[in-house]
Enzyme design. Structure first.
Site, PDB file in Angstrom:
ATOM      1  N   GLU A 160       1.496  -1.291  -0.224  1.00 39.93           N
ATOM      2  CA  GLU A 160       0.066   0.111  -0.572  1.00 39.93           C
ATOM      3  C   GLU A 160       0.514   1.177   0.347  1.00 39.93           C
ATOM      4  O   GLU A 160       1.387   1.399   1.040  1.00 39.93           O
ATOM      5  CB  GLU A 160      -1.055  -0.004   1.140  1.00 39.93           C
ATOM      6  CG  GLU A 160      -2.055  -0.835   0.860  1.00 39.93           C
ATOM      7  CD  GLU A 160      -2.706  -1.584   2.602  1.00 39.93           C
ATOM      8  OE1 GLU A 160      -3.071  -0.325   3.033  1.00 39.93           O
ATOM      9  OE2 GLU A 160      -3.479  -2.810   2.789  1.00 39.93           O
ATOM     10  N   GLU A 202      -8.622  -2.598  -3.177  1.00 40.71           N
ATOM     11  CA  GLU A 202      -8.696  -1.548  -2.035  1.00 40.71           C
ATOM     12  C   GLU A 202      -8.773  -0.013  -2.959  1.00 40.71           C
ATOM     13  O   GLU A 202      -8.676   1.326  -2.265  1.00 40.71           O
ATOM     14  CB  GLU A 202      -7.073  -1.139  -0.766  1.00 40.71           C
ATOM     15  CG  GLU A 202      -7.620  -2.280   0.119  1.00 40.71           C
ATOM     16  CD  GLU A 202      -6.762  -1.886   1.607  1.00 40.71           C
ATOM     17  OE1 GLU A 202      -5.860  -1.100   1.294  1.00 40.71           O
ATOM     18  OE2 GLU A 202      -6.521  -3.077   1.701  1.00 40.71           O
ATOM     19  N   ASP A 237       2.551   0.930   3.442  1.00 38.09           N
ATOM     20  CA  ASP A 237       2.126  -0.119   4.151  1.00 38.09           C
ATOM     21  C   ASP A 237       3.166  -1.201   3.756  1.00 38.09           C
ATOM     22  O   ASP A 237       2.275  -1.880   2.626  1.00 38.09           O
ATOM     23  CB  ASP A 237       1.085  -0.768   4.354  1.00 38.09           C
ATOM     24  CG  ASP A 237       0.874  -2.166   4.879  1.00 38.09           C
ATOM     25  OD1 ASP A 237       1.634  -2.791   6.127  1.00 38.09           O
ATOM     26  OD2 ASP A 237      -1.004  -2.573   5.477  1.00 38.09           O
ATOM     27  N   ASP A 307       1.246  -4.189  11.906  1.00 42.27           N
ATOM     28  CA  ASP A 307      -0.453  -4.522  11.610  1.00 42.27           C
ATOM     29  C   ASP A 307      -0.420  -6.114  12.045  1.00 42.27           C
ATOM     30  O   ASP A 307      -0.967  -6.627  13.085  1.00 42.27           O
ATOM     31  CB  ASP A 307      -0.980  -4.492  10.327  1.00 42.27           C
ATOM     32  CG  ASP A 307      -2.186  -4.727   9.545  1.00 42.27           C
ATOM     33  OD1 ASP A 307      -2.528  -5.049  10.512  1.00 42.27           O
ATOM     34  OD2 ASP A 307      -1.928  -5.284   8.818  1.00 42.27           O
ATOM     35  N   SER A 359      -8.381   0.863  11.041  1.00 43.81           N
ATOM     36  CA  SER A 359      -7.963   0.565   9.699  1.00 43.81           C
ATOM     37  C   SER A 359      -8.996  -0.642   8.797  1.00 43.81           C
ATOM     38  O   SER A 359      -9.922  -1.006  10.144  1.00 43.81           O
ATOM     39  CB  SER A 359      -6.747  -0.140   9.144  1.00 43.81           C
ATOM     40  OG  SER A 359      -6.885  -1.237   7.754  1.00 43.81           O
ATOM     41  N   HIS A 360     -10.246  -0.631   7.574  1.00 40.99           N
ATOM     42  CA  HIS A 360     -10.587  -1.585   7.380  1.00 40.99           C
ATOM     43  C   HIS A 360      -9.908  -2.645   7.084  1.00 40.99           C
ATOM     44  O   HIS A 360      -8.513  -2.458   7.518  1.00 40.99           O
ATOM     45  CB  HIS A 360     -10.673  -0.524   5.806  1.00 40.99           C
ATOM     46  CG  HIS A 360     -10.261  -0.170   4.958  1.00 40.99           C
ATOM     47  ND1 HIS A 360     -10.174  -0.383   3.422  1.00 40.99           N
ATOM     48  CD2 HIS A 360      -8.944  -0.354   4.419  1.00 40.99           C
ATOM     49  CE1 HIS A 360      -8.909  -0.239   2.913  1.00 40.99           C
ATOM     50  NE2 HIS A 360      -7.791   0.062   3.988  1.00 40.99           N
ATOM     51  N   ARG A 361     -10.369  -2.931   6.235  1.00 41.96           N
ATOM     52  CA  ARG A 361      -9.092  -4.734   6.040  1.00 41.96           C
ATOM     53  C   ARG A 361     -10.013  -4.979   4.095  1.00 41.96           C
ATOM     54  O   ARG A 361     -10.260  -4.278   4.232  1.00 41.96           O
ATOM     55  CB  ARG A 361     -10.913  -5.449   6.384  1.00 41.96           C
ATOM     56  CG  ARG A 361     -10.398  -5.943   8.138  1.00 41.96           C
ATOM     57  CD  ARG A 361      -9.182  -5.442   7.878  1.00 41.96           C
ATOM     58  NE  ARG A 361      -7.688  -6.962   7.755  1.00 41.96           N
ATOM     59  CZ  ARG A 361      -7.641  -7.784   8.672  1.00 41.96           C
ATOM     60  NH1 ARG A 361      -7.870  -8.339   9.676  1.00 41.96           N
ATOM     61  NH2 ARG A 361      -6.723  -8.710   7.081  1.00 41.96           N
ATOM     62  N   SER A 362      -9.043  -5.112   2.911  1.00 44.48           N
ATOM     63  CA  SER A 362      -8.925  -5.494   2.027  1.00 44.48           C
ATOM     64  C   SER A 362     -10.377  -6.102   1.261  1.00 44.48           C
ATOM     65  O   SER A 362     -10.993  -5.484   0.660  1.00 44.48           O
ATOM     66  CB  SER A 362      -7.735  -6.010   1.313  1.00 44.48           C
ATOM     67  OG  SER A 362      -7.929  -7.485   2.040  1.00 44.48           O
ATOM     68  N   LYS A 383      -7.114   4.440   7.905  1.00 47.73           N
ATOM     69  CA  LYS A 383      -6.704   3.555   6.642  1.00 47.73           C
ATOM     70  C   LYS A 383      -7.971   3.593   6.004  1.00 47.73           C
ATOM     71  O   LYS A 383      -8.589   2.389   6.432  1.00 47.73           O
ATOM     72  CB  LYS A 383      -6.062   2.277   6.964  1.00 47.73           C
ATOM     73  CG  LYS A 383      -4.050   2.932   6.391  1.00 47.73           C
ATOM     74  CD  LYS A 383      -3.835   1.474   7.549  1.00 47.73           C
ATOM     75  CE  LYS A 383      -4.153   0.476   6.095  1.00 47.73           C
ATOM     76  NZ  LYS A 383      -2.712  -0.403   5.996  1.00 47.73           N
TER      77      LYS A 383
HETATM   78  P1  PGA Z   1      -5.874  -6.737   4.141  1.00 50.47           P
HETATM   79  O1  PGA Z   1      -4.967  -5.712   4.821  1.00 50.47           O
HETATM   80  O2  PGA Z   1      -7.329  -6.212   4.927  1.00 50.47           O
HETATM   81  O3  PGA Z   1      -5.762  -7.716   2.940  1.00 50.47           O
HETATM   82  O4  PGA Z   1      -5.273  -7.934   5.983  1.00 50.47           O
HETATM   83  C1  PGA Z   1      -4.699  -4.543   4.625  1.00 50.47           C
HETATM   84  C2  PGA Z   1      -3.553  -4.350   5.559  1.00 50.47           C
HETATM   85  O5  PGA Z   1      -2.096  -5.649   5.027  1.00 50.47           O
HETATM   86  O6  PGA Z   1      -3.057  -3.329   6.272  1.00 50.47           O
HETATM   87 ZN    ZN Z   2      -1.245  -3.792   7.079  1.00 48.47          ZN
END
Ligand code: PGA
Ligand code: ZN
Length: 408
Positions: A160, A202, A237, A307, A359-362, A383
């Site tokens: 990211e 994303e 990220d 994370d 944070s959200h997720r992908s 995020k």
């Molecule tokens: P993920 O990625 O939701 O696919 O785990 C997001 C991140 O790593 O911050």
């Molecule tokens: Zn991450």
């Protein structure tokens, strides 16, 4: 407050994969629903999510018979009950995704009962609203405009590439981010031709790049073109656990070049998910030795965030603190399973004086809980991916609405 009924059913996420949604009714007739997001570059230490079909069954067979008609005085009581009901170390019985959907649905129903906005309910319930006189916007927006790693098929090692507006309002932050995002899209289409502006998981652009630094070069050029270069910080990220074909040494060299050339504010998961030591060495190198040095994270020139390293888990956060690994942390409620535990992670981060980035997720649905949560706990960052794709836009638009509600 008693729960009078609860049911679960499968819904699609933004990758077209099944996830679970829970609908619940309180004894007072108030209804609320919530769905669970799903990660792709998940940390090994995250609590287990059940496949959607199994999650649905776990609500019908395990959760519903035990919580319907039971009295819960508050969110913590419900969440503690869910944790005990699951009874496993990794939430493999009920599933962290199932638990989170139940937990958020209850939170929403209680907020509606009080006729309070969800962010207000979070704030009141937990008293995490620190520093109400702070002039800076909380949270700052972390907008992921180039996707690589597991979120795209373009060969970028890193997952990211983010822009982090410095603006004082969500409205202006979104505007700044969207302008640069559009300028970047045009520049990519021009430089790389057909398909260059295709989107990753994303919503960030995901063409092939010449090397892992080129995205930052192009982001900076786009920001310059829009005369917005001074209005943003940059962030990465790495999601290093999922990087294939780069040694620790190569990673270190990359960060050196990145920090020298671009002065990013934020680097997440620069090393593998159990490599507390390499994180600590990086923190010591760039932020000075000793526990207090470089902290508090929020005021530091570089946020080194965990994370997959920390997985919203207070046990792992305590290890990261003892080893001096980070000065910032990602908080993802679905990594742990309940709203209360996610709030405990925020509390612990505050005690450590780390910056908190919610944070959200992908893999997301249009559920916009995360916006209220981040605002309610006055997180330092949030995020949300790119200002594109409906499941990301749902959260950005909710933030804009929160800004209007908060001004009333
Ligand atoms: P993920 O990625 O939701 O696919 O785990 C997001 C991140 O790593 O911050
Ligand atoms: Zn991450």
């Amino acid at each position: 407050m008693k729960v009078s009924s609860i049911s679960a059913y499968p819904v699609l996420d933004s990758r077209g994969m099944w996830t679970v949604e829970v609908s619940l009714m309180l004894q007072n007739g108030v209804r609320a629903a919530a769905s669970a997001p799903q990660g792709k570059s998940t940390g090994a230490a995250e609590m287990r999510a059940l496949p959607a079909a199994a999650a649905v069954k776990s609500v019908a067979n395990i959760v519903a018979p035990r919580i319907v008609h039971k009295d819960f005085r508050n969110q913590a009581e419900l969440d503690e009950f869910l944790v005990r009901l699951d009874g496993t170390k990794n939430r493999a019985r009920i599933g962290a995704n199932t638990m989170l959907a139940v937990s958020i649905a209850f939170l929403r129903a209680m907020a509606r009962t009080k006729k309070a906005a969800l962010w207000k309910h979070v704030r009141d319930e937990y008293g995490l609203w620190v520093d109400p006189t702070a002039k800076a916007l909380r949270p700052r927006l972390f907008m992921n405009v180039v996707n690589g790693g597991l979120h795209a098929e373009n060969g970028l090692h890193f997952q990211e590439y983010m822009i982090i507006p410095k603006s004082r309002t969500f409205a202006e932050s979104v505007e700044v981010g969207a302008k640069i995002y559009h300028a970047l899209g045009s520049a990519l289409a021009k430089a790389k031709g057909r398909g260059a502006a295709n989107l990753g998981d994303e919503g960030g652009f995901a063409p092939a790049f010449r090397n892992d630094l080129e995205p930052f070069l192009m982001i900076r050029a786009a920001a310059r073109k829009m005369k917005l270069e001074k209005k943003i910080d940059l962030g990465l990220d790495a999601a290093a656990t999922d990087i294939k074909g780069m040694s620790r040494r190569q990673l270190k060299n990359f960060y050196k070049k990145l920090i020298k050339g671009f002065k990013p504010l934020y680097i997440e998961d620069p090393f593998g998910e159990n490599d507390f030591k390499s994180f600590a060495a990086m923190r010591a190198e760039y932020l000075g030795n000793g526990m207090g040095a470089g902290a508090p994270g929020v005021r530091s020139a570089l946020w080194i965030a965990g994370d997959d390293l920390t997985t919203t888990n207070t046990d792992r956060m305590a290890v990261a603190q003892a080893k001096g690994s980070v000065n910032a942390v990602i908080v993802k409620p679905n990594q742990i399973g309940t709203v209360t535990e996610a709030l405990n992670a925020v509390r612990m981060a505050r005690a450590y004086r780390w910056a908190v980035v919610v944070s959200h997720r992908s893999g997301e649905t249009n559920d916009d809980f995360i916006a209220d949560f981040a605002y309610g706990v006055a997180a330092d960052g949030l995020k949300l991916g790119a200002p594109a794709r409906g499941e990301r836009i749902a959260k950005y638009n909710r933030l804009l609405q929160i800004e209007r509600e908060a001004a009333e």
